[in-house]
Motif scaffolding. Structure first.
Motif, PDB file in Angstrom:
ATOM      1  N   PHE A 307      -5.545  13.105   7.793  1.00 49.05           N
ATOM      2  CA  PHE A 307      -6.729  13.920   7.521  1.00 49.05           C
ATOM      3  C   PHE A 307      -6.335  15.227   6.860  1.00 49.05           C
ATOM      4  CE2 PHE A 307      -8.556  11.351  10.959  1.00 49.05           C
ATOM      5  CZ  PHE A 307      -9.820  11.081  10.441  1.00 49.05           C
ATOM      6  N   ASP A 308      -7.027  15.572   5.782  1.00 47.10           N
ATOM      7  CA  ASP A 308      -7.015  16.962   5.357  1.00 47.10           C
ATOM      8  C   ASP A 308      -7.907  17.721   6.330  1.00 47.10           C
ATOM      9  OD1 ASP A 308      -6.640  19.203   3.428  1.00 47.10           O
ATOM     10  OD2 ASP A 308      -8.812  18.987   3.271  1.00 47.10           O
ATOM     11  N   LYS A 309      -7.537  18.944   6.665  1.00 47.09           N
ATOM     12  CA  LYS A 309      -8.283  19.665   7.701  1.00 47.09           C
ATOM     13  C   LYS A 309      -9.674  20.108   7.237  1.00 47.09           C
ATOM     14  CE  LYS A 309      -7.232  23.985   8.638  1.00 47.09           C
ATOM     15  NZ  LYS A 309      -8.513  24.714   8.437  1.00 47.09           N
ATOM     16  N   THR A 310      -9.708  20.794   6.118  1.00 44.91           N
ATOM     17  CA  THR A 310     -10.935  21.475   5.704  1.00 44.91           C
ATOM     18  C   THR A 310     -11.971  20.493   5.178  1.00 44.91           C
ATOM     19  OG1 THR A 310      -9.648  23.421   5.143  1.00 44.91           O
ATOM     20  CG2 THR A 310     -11.867  23.278   4.220  1.00 44.91           C
ATOM     21  N   GLY A 311     -13.156  20.562   5.757  1.00 43.54           N
ATOM     22  CA  GLY A 311     -14.252  19.715   5.314  1.00 43.54           C
ATOM     23  C   GLY A 311     -14.250  18.340   5.931  1.00 43.54           C
ATOM     24  N   THR A 312     -13.170  17.980   6.632  1.00 46.05           N
ATOM     25  CA  THR A 312     -13.124  16.687   7.305  1.00 46.05           C
ATOM     26  C   THR A 312     -13.117  16.884   8.813  1.00 46.05           C
ATOM     27  OG1 THR A 312     -10.717  16.689   7.049  1.00 46.05           O
ATOM     28  CG2 THR A 312     -11.986  15.511   5.400  1.00 46.05           C
ATOM     29  N   LEU A 313     -12.114  17.595   9.314  1.00 44.49           N
ATOM     30  CA  LEU A 313     -12.082  17.921  10.735  1.00 44.49           C
ATOM     31  C   LEU A 313     -12.765  19.260  11.018  1.00 44.49           C
ATOM     32  CD1 LEU A 313      -8.456  16.793  11.629  1.00 44.49           C
ATOM     33  CD2 LEU A 313     -10.580  15.494  11.779  1.00 44.49           C
ATOM     34  N   THR A 314     -12.942  20.056   9.971  1.00 41.71           N
ATOM     35  CA  THR A 314     -13.678  21.317  10.118  1.00 41.71           C
ATOM     36  C   THR A 314     -14.902  21.287   9.216  1.00 41.71           C
ATOM     37  OG1 THR A 314     -12.454  22.456   8.360  1.00 41.71           O
ATOM     38  CG2 THR A 314     -11.533  22.551  10.592  1.00 41.71           C
ATOM     39  N   GLN A 315     -15.738  22.327   9.325  1.00 40.35           N
ATOM     40  CA  GLN A 315     -16.988  22.343   8.576  1.00 40.35           C
ATOM     41  C   GLN A 315     -16.771  22.407   7.071  1.00 40.35           C
ATOM     42  OE1 GLN A 315     -20.065  22.056   9.785  1.00 40.35           O
ATOM     43  NE2 GLN A 315     -19.446  21.956  11.911  1.00 40.35           N
ATOM     44  N   GLY A 316     -15.690  23.045   6.628  1.00 45.69           N
ATOM     45  CA  GLY A 316     -15.460  23.171   5.201  1.00 45.69           C
ATOM     46  C   GLY A 316     -16.129  24.370   4.570  1.00 45.69           C
ATOM     47  N   HIS A 317     -16.751  25.197   5.387  1.00 44.69           N
ATOM     48  CA  HIS A 317     -17.369  26.425   4.872  1.00 44.69           C
ATOM     49  C   HIS A 317     -17.424  27.434   6.012  1.00 44.69           C
ATOM     50  CE1 HIS A 317     -21.041  25.363   7.086  1.00 44.69           C
ATOM     51  NE2 HIS A 317     -20.870  24.147   6.608  1.00 44.69           N
ATOM     52  N   PRO A 318     -17.493  28.740   5.685  1.00 49.83           N
ATOM     53  CA  PRO A 318     -17.486  29.750   6.748  1.00 49.83           C
ATOM     54  C   PRO A 318     -18.712  29.642   7.647  1.00 49.83           C
ATOM     55  CG  PRO A 318     -16.997  30.736   4.617  1.00 49.83           C
ATOM     56  CD  PRO A 318     -17.471  29.343   4.360  1.00 49.83           C
ATOM     57  N   VAL A 319     -18.507  29.864   8.931  1.00 53.23           N
ATOM     58  CA  VAL A 319     -19.572  29.853   9.936  1.00 53.23           C
ATOM     59  C   VAL A 319     -19.463  31.136  10.755  1.00 53.23           C
ATOM     60  CG1 VAL A 319     -20.451  28.674  11.997  1.00 53.23           C
ATOM     61  CG2 VAL A 319     -19.619  27.331  10.064  1.00 53.23           C
ATOM     62  N   LEU A 320     -20.598  31.735  11.077  1.00 51.21           N
ATOM     63  CA  LEU A 320     -20.590  32.944  11.895  1.00 51.21           C
ATOM     64  C   LEU A 320     -20.049  32.619  13.285  1.00 51.21           C
ATOM     65  CD1 LEU A 320     -21.360  35.938  12.191  1.00 51.21           C
ATOM     66  CD2 LEU A 320     -23.625  35.175  12.962  1.00 51.21           C
ATOM     67  N   ALA A 321     -18.955  33.287  13.653  1.00 53.10           N
ATOM     68  CA  ALA A 321     -18.307  33.009  14.929  1.00 53.10           C
ATOM     69  C   ALA A 321     -18.530  34.100  15.961  1.00 53.10           C
ATOM     70  CB  ALA A 321     -16.799  32.818  14.729  1.00 53.10           C
ATOM     71  N   GLY A 322     -18.936  35.276  15.551  1.00 49.03           N
ATOM     72  CA  GLY A 322     -19.135  36.338  16.521  1.00 49.03           C
ATOM     73  C   GLY A 322     -19.674  37.589  15.864  1.00 49.03           C
ATOM     74  N   VAL A 323     -20.361  38.402  16.661  1.00 54.67           N
ATOM     75  CA  VAL A 323     -20.892  39.690  16.207  1.00 54.67           C
ATOM     76  C   VAL A 323     -20.355  40.771  17.142  1.00 54.67           C
ATOM     77  CG1 VAL A 323     -22.951  41.055  15.707  1.00 54.67           C
ATOM     78  CG2 VAL A 323     -22.987  38.561  15.380  1.00 54.67           C
ATOM     79  N   VAL A 324     -19.731  41.788  16.606  1.00 51.44           N
ATOM     80  CA  VAL A 324     -19.224  42.923  17.382  1.00 51.44           C
ATOM     81  C   VAL A 324     -20.025  44.151  16.993  1.00 51.44           C
ATOM     82  CG1 VAL A 324     -17.236  44.378  17.894  1.00 51.44           C
ATOM     83  CG2 VAL A 324     -16.915  41.929  17.486  1.00 51.44           C
ATOM     84  N   THR A 325     -20.585  44.830  17.980  1.00 50.27           N
ATOM     85  CA  THR A 325     -21.384  46.024  17.696  1.00 50.27           C
ATOM     86  C   THR A 325     -20.564  47.287  17.950  1.00 50.27           C
ATOM     87  OG1 THR A 325     -22.284  45.994  19.938  1.00 50.27           O
ATOM     88  CG2 THR A 325     -23.557  44.879  18.215  1.00 50.27           C
ATOM     89  N   ALA A 326     -20.880  48.336  17.180  1.00 48.51           N
ATOM     90  CA  ALA A 326     -20.124  49.579  17.271  1.00 48.51           C
ATOM     91  C   ALA A 326     -20.844  50.650  18.062  1.00 48.51           C
ATOM     92  CB  ALA A 326     -19.825  50.102  15.870  1.00 48.51           C
ATOM     93  N   ARG A 327     -22.151  50.486  18.277  1.00 49.47           N
ATOM     94  CA  ARG A 327     -22.884  51.506  19.025  1.00 49.47           C
ATOM     95  C   ARG A 327     -23.988  50.860  19.839  1.00 49.47           C
ATOM     96  NH1 ARG A 327     -24.902  53.271  13.257  1.00 49.47           N
ATOM     97  NH2 ARG A 327     -27.135  52.816  13.335  1.00 49.47           N
TER      98      ARG A 327
END
Length: 774
Positions: A307-327
């Motif tokens: 398997f190639d990893k990207t797009g086969t075992l993974t989504q193949g595109h960026p996905v929002l993984a987390g939001v960090v707030t500063a205030r």
């Protein structure tokens, strides 16, 4: 040449079928002379056709059963059996047509690669920019590459750049390159215009090498060989000896013709292709296009999957993984809403991930105004009453980043994520973590492949080793090979071929050489046609990789049924040949018997049309609707899970403020627990029904109980605390409990994505939501 051959076979098939049918109509209307004439013409056509293919096979030194057809057709005409000759012609023509179509393998991937390659380059000369043919570029030329353009030759950057290197590495996330770094041809400039110095001419550059790899790999692929030819070495001599013996012993050439008529290997030429074509049809019905019978047979024999990893075992595109707030004045949802609203007008790949993350959470987005793009830094605009900026950390927080920025960067480095920072009203407001998430159906697919008979699974990727190892562990592969370029992947296939027939799965241009060189190349084309889908033998048109395991099962079943039809048909033909040799079956009766044998063999082959064992999960429509509703609730509570970590991070023993934890407890009890209870009551039973009593839900049920237990402990702890009596040890215990609850919920979300929501037919390929809880 393939197209010309296929057209020729189609013409012969249509002509022979028409002659046979018209002759039959004439015979039914008592026009015997006309019927005989038409059948003679059909038999003569078959004689010329089979003689030509036999001569071609002899010239190629390739064993063939066509010699039997030549003798049978000639003998049928000689002894006055034109109907038998016309029927043999139709059978031969149909077999040749099926072979031609199965053997015609598209080679357009080379043209696609060549079409993508730039024809010109923009050279700087005396302060001006002139366009020149790419072949005129020499080492040392200074080139300008505009936004969205392909880098024409290998070079060294004179300015910082943001590059899309997916064509070469398969990795979808843009890469930041500093001035003086080396850049390869074939990558796309996804940032502002860049300058580079050419370090190689076009013919010696990376992208030209990829094109050559595809060409060489295609040239090394073995051509498809008809099933009939595999038996030719034994079957042809036996038939000729038996026919010759019958003639010699009885002194009657009619017996020899009778043997040849019933020896025409139609079960090989027609019944076996029917079984194979039925398998192709069954596979197509689940979104798997197999390019011909040869590819199906090789798929059935595959034992090692790479398997190639990207797009086969993974989504193949960026996905929002987390939001960090500063205030504290802006919570995560509001920060995401403002950023997603601004990014609606951006075509950047990272903007799409942020917008999708906002809509997945059900946030109401606004159209921005006064939008401006600051090249090399980011995007700014007005959303409602707020001025919003998105982009690099240096643009948002300055050159002296606060502690929370260092924490974001540390998390991004650990997870292999990208970061996008956001400011609201000229004040830093937070950051987004983006990653190429693991597909929720990937672990299930790997297990299904092992159940289908795959003995070894290998992960290939151009990504760094630590990220690749994480994916490999989660998915369950045997070996991980990281930092691979196209040549490395090609070499890996050569090594793995020693362990068994190989199947290579990929979805990028960089995978095309490996797909062409493997025993079977499998491409994911659901997101659009690429060079990889043209180079592959098998193309998944649905964004569902678990279909590959079902396709392997279908291929093996079709191959088995094809073999059964051949053995039954040829076994009966051998019996009929012996009967004809002793004079009990004249040519006319032999033709009828041969047709009966053919029909029987075809009947056996048609079993391949019927459904067989597959790994696909079937769900009742009512269960699908329920699962979709629960999945929407699952998405809605993800921000609460993220809030757990934020509250824990903010706890301090200095002021002992537990008010944020108490507010969090209210949301846990009012939002998270009701959802988990609904999952226990509704989701788990429908998963059990879909998996037919599997114990796969046992782990999900156990984590439901653990979540209830941890929230109950949190309730009891906070019930005895207030701002006046909070001790440092209370804060430590509270933080420990929150981090534990966060870890349990994160694991549980991953389990639900893989074990439950990935079963929903319309949701199997959706972005994994477990990353949002990180």
């Amino acid at each position: 040449m393939n197209r010309i051959r296929e057209n020729r076979e189609l013409l012969v098939f249509a002509s022979s079928t028409a002659l046979l049918a018209l002759g039959g109509l004439a015979w039914l209307t008592s026009r015997g002379t006309l019927a005989s004439t038409l059948w003679v013409i059909g038999a003569a056509l078959g004689l010329v056709f089979s003689a030509a293919t036999t001569i071609g096979a002899i010239a190629r030194r390739q064993p063939s059963v066509d010699i039997i057809a030549v003798l049978a057709l000639g003998g049928a005409l000689a002894v006055g059996e034109p109907f038998a000759g016309a029927m043999i012609t139709v059978m031969l023509a149909s077999g040749q047509l099926l072979e031609a179509r199965a053997a015609s393998r598209a080679r357009r991937e080379l043209s696609l690669l060549v079409e993508r390659a730039p024809r010109t380059a923009r050279r700087r000369v005396d302060g001006a920019v002139i366009e020149v043919p790419v072949d005129d570029v020499v080492v040392g030329d200074q080139l300008l590459v505009g936004t969205g353009q392909v880098v024409p030759v290998d070079g060294r950057l004179l300015s910082p750049a943001t590059l899309d290197e997916s064509a070469l590495t398969g990795e979808p996330l843009p890469v930041e390159r500093r001035a003086s770094e080396h850049v390869r041809s074939g990558v796309v400039n996804s940032g502002p215009p860049l300058d580079l110095v050419a370090t190689a001419v076009a013919a010696d550059s990376t992208y030209a090498g990829v094109v050559r790899l595809v060409e060489q790999a295609q040239a090394s692929s073995a051509p498809f060989v008809r099933a009939a030819d595999r038996f030719a070495i034994l079957f042809v001599p036996f038939t000729l000896l038996l026919a010759g013996a019958a003639w010699a012993i009885a002194g009657d050439p009619v017996r020899a013709v009778a043997v040849l008529v019933v020896a025409t290997p139609c079960p090989l030429l027609l019944a076996a292709p029917i079984a194979i074509m039925s398998g192709l049809s069954r596979a197509a019905s689940i979104g798997v296009v197999i390019k011909g019978g040869g590819a199906l047979e090789r798929l059935a024999g595959g034992r090692v999957v790479l398997f190639d990893k990207t797009g086969t075992l993974t989504q193949g595109h960026p996905v929002l993984a987390g939001v960090v707030t500063a205030r504290e004045s802006l919570d995560a949802d509001e920060v995401l809403r403002l950023a997603a609203s601004l990014d609606q007008v951006s075509a950047h790949v990272l903007a799409s991930a942020i917008v999708t993350g906002g809509t997945d959470r059900g946030l109401t987005l606004q159209m921005p105004t006064d939008v401006e793009e600051v090249h090399g830094y980011g995007l700014a605009g007005t959303v409602g009453a707020h001025r919003v900026k998105l982009g690099k950390a240096s643009w948002i927080v300055g050159d002296d980043p606060p502690a929370w920025v260092r924490q974001v960067r540390r998390r991004a480095d650990l997870d292999g994520s990208l970061t996008v920072f956001v400011a609201v009203d000229d004040e830093p407001a937070g950051a987004f973590l983006l990653e190429d998430a693991i597909r929720p159906d990937a672990p299930r697919m790997v297990r299904a492949l092992r159940q289908a008979g795959i003995t070894r699974v290998v992960l290939l990727t151009g990504d760094r080793a630590d990220i690749a190892e994480i994916v490999g562990r989660v998915v369950g592969v045997d070996t991980v090979l990281a930092d691979c370029d196209p040549a490395d992947k090609l070499a890996a296939i050569g090594r793995e071929s020693e362990s068994g027939p190989t199947i290579m799965v990929g979805d990028g241009i960089n995978d095309a050489p490996a797909l062409a060189a493997a025993g079977v190349g499998v491409a994911l084309a659901s997101r659009g046609a690429t060079a990889s889908s043209e180079a592959a033998d098998v193309v998944l048109t649905v964004d569902r990789i678990d279909a590959l395991a079902d396709a392997i099962l279908m291929a093996r079943r079709s191959k088995s049924i094809a073999l059964q039809s051949v053995l039954i048909g040829m076994g009966l033909s051998l019996v009929a040949m012996v009967v004809a040799a002793v004079g009990l079956l004249p040519p006319a009766a032999g033709a009828v018997v041969q047709e009966v044998i053919d029909v029987l063999a075809i009947g056996v082959a048609l079993r391949a049309v019927l459904p067989g064992r597959v790994h696909s999960v079937q769900m009742d429509p009512a269960d699908v609707a329920t699962a979709l509703r629960l999945r929407a609730e699952h998405q809605a509570v993800l921000p609460v899970v993220e809030q757990i970590r934020s509250v824990a991070d903010a706890l301090t023993t200095i002021d002992g403020d537990v008010a944020p934890a108490q507010a969090l407890l209210v949301r846990l009890e009012n939002e998270v627990l009701p959802h988990e209870r609904a999952d226990e009551d509704l989701l788990l039973p429908l998963v059990d029904r879909a998996l037919k009593g599997s114990d796969a839900t046992a782990a999900l049920s156990r984590t439901h109980a653990e979540i209830e237990h941890q929230v109950s402990r949190l309730h009891r702890l906070l019930a005895g605390l207030d701002d006046q009596n909070v001790q440092p040890e209370d804060v430590v215990e509270l933080r420990r409990l929150l981090y534990g609850l966060y870890a349990v919920l994160r694991l549980h979300n991953a389990q639900e994505d893989e074990g439950a929501f990935s079963l929903i037919p319309s949701q199997r390929a959706t972005a994994s939501t477990r990353g949002l809880s990180r």
